[in-house]
Design a protein around this motif. Structure first.
Motif, PDB file in Angstrom:
ATOM      1  N   GLU A   1       0.829  -1.214   0.000  1.00 55.93           N
ATOM      2  CA  GLU A   1       0.000   0.000   0.000  1.00 55.93           C
ATOM      3  C   GLU A   1       0.859   1.259   0.000  1.00 55.93           C
ATOM      4  O   GLU A   1       0.585   2.205  -0.739  1.00 55.93           O
ATOM      5  CB  GLU A   1      -0.941  -0.004   1.213  1.00 55.93           C
TER       6      GLU A   1
ATOM      7  N   ARG B   1       1.895   6.400  -7.175  1.00 51.59           N
ATOM      8  CA  ARG B   1       0.929   7.412  -7.650  1.00 51.59           C
ATOM      9  C   ARG B   1       1.572   8.801  -7.623  1.00 51.59           C
ATOM     10  O   ARG B   1       1.416   9.584  -8.558  1.00 51.59           O
ATOM     11  CB  ARG B   1      -0.335   7.389  -6.781  1.00 51.59           C
ATOM     12  N   LYS B   2       2.310   9.096  -6.559  1.00 54.38           N
ATOM     13  CA  LYS B   2       2.987  10.394  -6.475  1.00 54.38           C
ATOM     14  C   LYS B   2       4.021  10.537  -7.588  1.00 54.38           C
ATOM     15  O   LYS B   2       4.152  11.595  -8.182  1.00 54.38           O
ATOM     16  CB  LYS B   2       3.673  10.550  -5.117  1.00 54.38           C
TER      17      LYS B   2
ATOM     18  N   HIS C   1       2.453   1.606  -3.458  1.00 56.53           N
ATOM     19  CA  HIS C   1       1.497   2.049  -4.473  1.00 56.53           C
ATOM     20  C   HIS C   1       1.203   3.545  -4.329  1.00 56.53           C
ATOM     21  O   HIS C   1       1.055   4.246  -5.336  1.00 56.53           O
ATOM     22  CB  HIS C   1       0.202   1.224  -4.406  1.00 56.53           C
ATOM     23  N   GLU C   2       1.147   4.027  -3.105  1.00 57.85           N
ATOM     24  CA  GLU C   2       0.929   5.463  -2.882  1.00 57.85           C
ATOM     25  C   GLU C   2       2.092   6.276  -3.445  1.00 57.85           C
ATOM     26  O   GLU C   2       1.889   7.300  -4.109  1.00 57.85           O
ATOM     27  CB  GLU C   2       0.751   5.744  -1.386  1.00 57.85           C
ATOM     28  N   GLU C   3       3.309   5.820  -3.209  1.00 61.81           N
ATOM     29  CA  GLU C   3       4.469   6.535  -3.740  1.00 61.81           C
ATOM     30  C   GLU C   3       4.517   6.432  -5.270  1.00 61.81           C
ATOM     31  O   GLU C   3       4.942   7.369  -5.941  1.00 61.81           O
ATOM     32  CB  GLU C   3       5.765   6.017  -3.119  1.00 61.81           C
TER      33      GLU C   3
END
Length: 137
Positions: A36, A43-44, A39-41
């Protein structure tokens, strides 16, 4: 722009490592947490990749470095746990790794633990390289 391409490749390779890992149910939550965060990084990183402004990229890269440092801490802890599992299942890591791949694969639990541990080692290497690339932005 080359840095961003290298970052994207490293991030994709890191996510691929995580996607191929199958850990014991007791470790599934830790693995899911790392996924998780990654995946957030990712997206960034995609947002940085799609922006033209250097200042916004610099600000986002600084934030990402801090977050990658946090992920590295979690990965280090998880890697330590996986190394201990590997040590226990193989009884002697060095001796186990001297066996042929065929002999290792016959010892299913130890072989699986080896793959999980080595995957975390590679993931940490990738994360360190990601941080290096972020410093160059």
């Amino acid at each position: 722009m080359q840095n961003l391409k290298r970052l994207k490749k490293l991030m994709d390779a890191s996510l691929q490592i995580l996607d191929h890992m199958i850990v014991d149910p007791s470790d599934a939550g830790k693995l899911r947490h790392i996924k998780e965060m990654m995946h957030e990084e990712n997206r960034k990183l995609s947002n940085i990749y799609n922006k033209d402004t250097d200042q916004r990229s610099f600000s986002a890269a600084t934030s990402m470095r801090q977050n990658i440092d946090e992920i590295i801490k979690v990965v280090d802890q998880f890697k330590g746990n996986l190394r201990e599992d590997y040590r226990l299942s193989s009884q002697d890591i060095e001796q186990f790794e001297q066996l042929s791949i065929d002999e290792q694969s016959q010892k299913t639990e130890a072989y699986h633990d080896k793959i999980d541990y080595k995957s975390m080692v590679k993931l940490k290497e990738n994360l360190n390289r990601i941080n290096d690339e972020l410093l160059r932005l």
